[in-house]
Write an enzyme that holds these catalytic residues in place. Structure first.
Site, mmCIF file in Angstrom:
data_model
loop_
_atom_site.group_PDB
_atom_site.id
_atom_site.type_symbol
_atom_site.label_atom_id
_atom_site.label_comp_id
_atom_site.label_asym_id
_atom_site.label_seq_id
_atom_site.Cartn_x
_atom_site.Cartn_y
_atom_site.Cartn_z
ATOM 1 N N LYS A 39 -44.768 -2.475 -43.992
ATOM 2 C CA LYS A 39 -43.805 -2.515 -42.875
ATOM 3 C C LYS A 39 -42.421 -2.078 -43.362
ATOM 4 O O LYS A 39 -42.175 -2.014 -44.578
ATOM 5 C CB LYS A 39 -43.758 -3.926 -42.293
ATOM 6 C CG LYS A 39 -43.278 -4.994 -43.269
ATOM 7 C CD LYS A 39 -43.548 -6.397 -42.756
ATOM 8 C CE LYS A 39 -43.080 -7.436 -43.767
ATOM 9 N NZ LYS A 39 -43.469 -8.808 -43.363
ATOM 10 N N ARG A 85 -42.725 -19.574 -36.268
ATOM 11 C CA ARG A 85 -42.135 -18.256 -36.117
ATOM 12 C C ARG A 85 -43.057 -17.430 -35.243
ATOM 13 O O ARG A 85 -42.818 -17.269 -34.059
ATOM 14 C CB ARG A 85 -41.927 -17.630 -37.503
ATOM 15 C CG ARG A 85 -41.071 -16.396 -37.494
ATOM 16 C CD ARG A 85 -40.912 -15.807 -38.875
ATOM 17 N NE ARG A 85 -42.164 -15.269 -39.430
ATOM 18 C CZ ARG A 85 -42.248 -14.507 -40.502
ATOM 19 N NH1 ARG A 85 -41.152 -14.195 -41.177
ATOM 20 N NH2 ARG A 85 -43.405 -14.068 -40.941
ATOM 21 N N TYR A 137 -9.588 -1.041 -52.007
ATOM 22 C CA TYR A 137 -9.077 -1.727 -50.814
ATOM 23 C C TYR A 137 -8.680 -3.155 -51.139
ATOM 24 O O TYR A 137 -9.411 -3.866 -51.849
ATOM 25 C CB TYR A 137 -10.134 -1.774 -49.719
ATOM 26 C CG TYR A 137 -10.347 -0.488 -48.974
ATOM 27 C CD1 TYR A 137 -9.300 0.118 -48.269
ATOM 28 C CD2 TYR A 137 -11.592 0.127 -48.956
ATOM 29 C CE1 TYR A 137 -9.503 1.294 -47.566
ATOM 30 C CE2 TYR A 137 -11.812 1.298 -48.257
ATOM 31 C CZ TYR A 137 -10.762 1.884 -47.562
ATOM 32 O OH TYR A 137 -10.965 3.034 -46.868
ATOM 33 N N MET A 193 -17.105 2.079 -48.159
ATOM 34 C CA MET A 193 -18.238 2.614 -47.390
ATOM 35 C C MET A 193 -19.048 3.629 -48.190
ATOM 36 O O MET A 193 -20.276 3.602 -48.191
ATOM 37 C CB MET A 193 -17.737 3.243 -46.088
ATOM 38 C CG MET A 193 -18.866 3.698 -45.185
ATOM 39 S SD MET A 193 -18.284 4.544 -43.728
ATOM 40 C CE MET A 193 -17.477 3.213 -42.861
#
Ligand code: PLP
Length: 363
Positions: free
Chosen positions: A33, A132, A254, A302
């Site tokens: 998956k 679940r 940053y 990023m």
């Protein structure tokens, strides 16, 4: 996919190691998956099928249809079962739904009755304590006492999923094991499956007729706290695109969260959180340049990340050099731990801007 020259990082996937891991896990089914946990469902499933894997699990029907394009023969189970109205697509592509609600069972039975194709295969997912996905104990009793609900359906598997298998001492394991046995007694006889990667390591009693490993195939440690019995499958090498020689106090990145006190060198690598390299590694992660650990300094941005390479000779730490972001000395579980997550999330987040190399050679 970017070429080797274009890409900011090279993602190498060792398919021979993957196949070794599959054999070590008992050569049963394979869970592919989420694009084979981010590694690429086509090359991964092809390699496993070539090695003899005959049973695959995916989560969504859409993943199963993609897989069916490449693999005509193997059995494909769809863990989420059929979304309403997709039942004909299941039979057309010979997919086996894992049914988790009485409504899904009813829809599949109605489909079987309308098809005139004889019995239709299905698996049942039993909720043994995870709350679940799966039939509740009450649903299972209903199925047991009203056998007409499974008319036209051939049960090829009953399965459940363990919540705490990565902790062999956890009381949930035995409780779920007993709940699974009780539930099976209510239902028509069918092959059974309980263990995913970590469950396999609880011992043979947990294997039943089929095991369903995912993460361990891809090198994630199924026995946290113990040495990893699996071979590493993934290596991620980030390219240095610039090296800054610092000769007076400077801040990095940053927020100016890291300070180079005096002299030093900072290497900038063209990978960032947009590539699935977690921002939570800011000022915590590390890479390896050869065998030298280079601390990640400043924030992950990023598209870029910075490492302090002051300890590495200038001939190595130069543009074009490669820093292991995931590699032999910082495997996926170690990177995940520093990022405050698990190896599963690191793998399934691997970005689309890497150059991907599938390596059939072992080593
Ligand atoms: C994802 C999944 C697996 C595989 O789990 P791993 O821990 O990755 O081995 C097996 N069974 C079910 C039901 C799953 O959802």
């Amino acid at each position: 996919m970017p070429s080797y020259a274009q890409a900011g990082a090279i993602l190498s996937i060792d398919l021979a190691a993957l196949v070794d891991n599959w054999r070590r896990l008992g050569s049963g089914a394979a869970v592919v998956k989420a694009n084979a946990y981010g590694l690429g469902i086509e090359p991964v499933a092809r390699a496993l099928a070539t090695a003899g894997c005959r049973t695959f699990f995916v989560a969504h029907i859409h993943e199963a249809l993609i897989l069916r394009q490449w693999l005509a023969e193997p059995t494909i189970f769809v863990l989420h079962g059929p979304p309403p109205g997709t039942e004909p697509e299941f039979t057309a592509a010979r997919l086996i739904p894992v049914l988790s609600t009485l409504d899904q069972v009813a829809a599949w039975r109605a489909h079987a009755a309308g098809q005139n194709l004889g019995l239709l295969d299905a698996a049942l997912q039993l909720d043994t304590g995870m709350t679940r996905l799966g039939l509740s104990p009450a649903d299972i009793e209903t199925l047991g006492s009203e056998p007409w609900r499974l008319e036209g359906v051939r049960l090829v598997l009953v399965m459940s999923h363990l919540a705490c298998a990565d902790d062999p001492t956890h009381v949930m394991n035995e409780a779920q094991y007993r709940a699974f046995a009780t539930a099976r007694d209510c239902l028509p006889p069918a092959p059974a499956s309980l263990a995913a990667s970590s469950g396999i390591f609880l011992g043979p009693q947990w294997w039943f007729d089929m095991v369903r490993p995912g993460a361990a195939l891809y090198g994630v440690n199924p026995t946290p706290g113990e040495p990893n019995p699996m071979a590493q499958v993934v290596r991620l090498q980030g390219k240095i695109i610039q090296v800054r020689n610092v000769d007076s106090p400077q801040t990095v990145g940053y927020g100016a969260t890291h300070r180079v006190a005096g002299r030093g060198r900072v290497a900038t690598v063209a990978v960032g959180y947009a590539d699935g390299y977690p921002r939570s590694l800011s000022n915590r992660g590390s890479g390896f340049l050869g065998t030298v650990r280079v601390p990640l300094v400043g924030r992950v941005s990023m598209d870029l990340v910075t490492f302090d390479v002051s300890a590495v000779p200038e001939t190595l730490a130069r543009p074009g050099g490669m820093i292991d972001l995931i590699g032999p000395l910082n495997p996926v579980d170690a990177v995940a731990a520093l990022a405050g997550t698990i190896g599963y999330e690191i793998l399934t987040s691997l970005g689309q801007r890497y150059h991907r190399r599938y390596n059939f050679e072992a080593g």
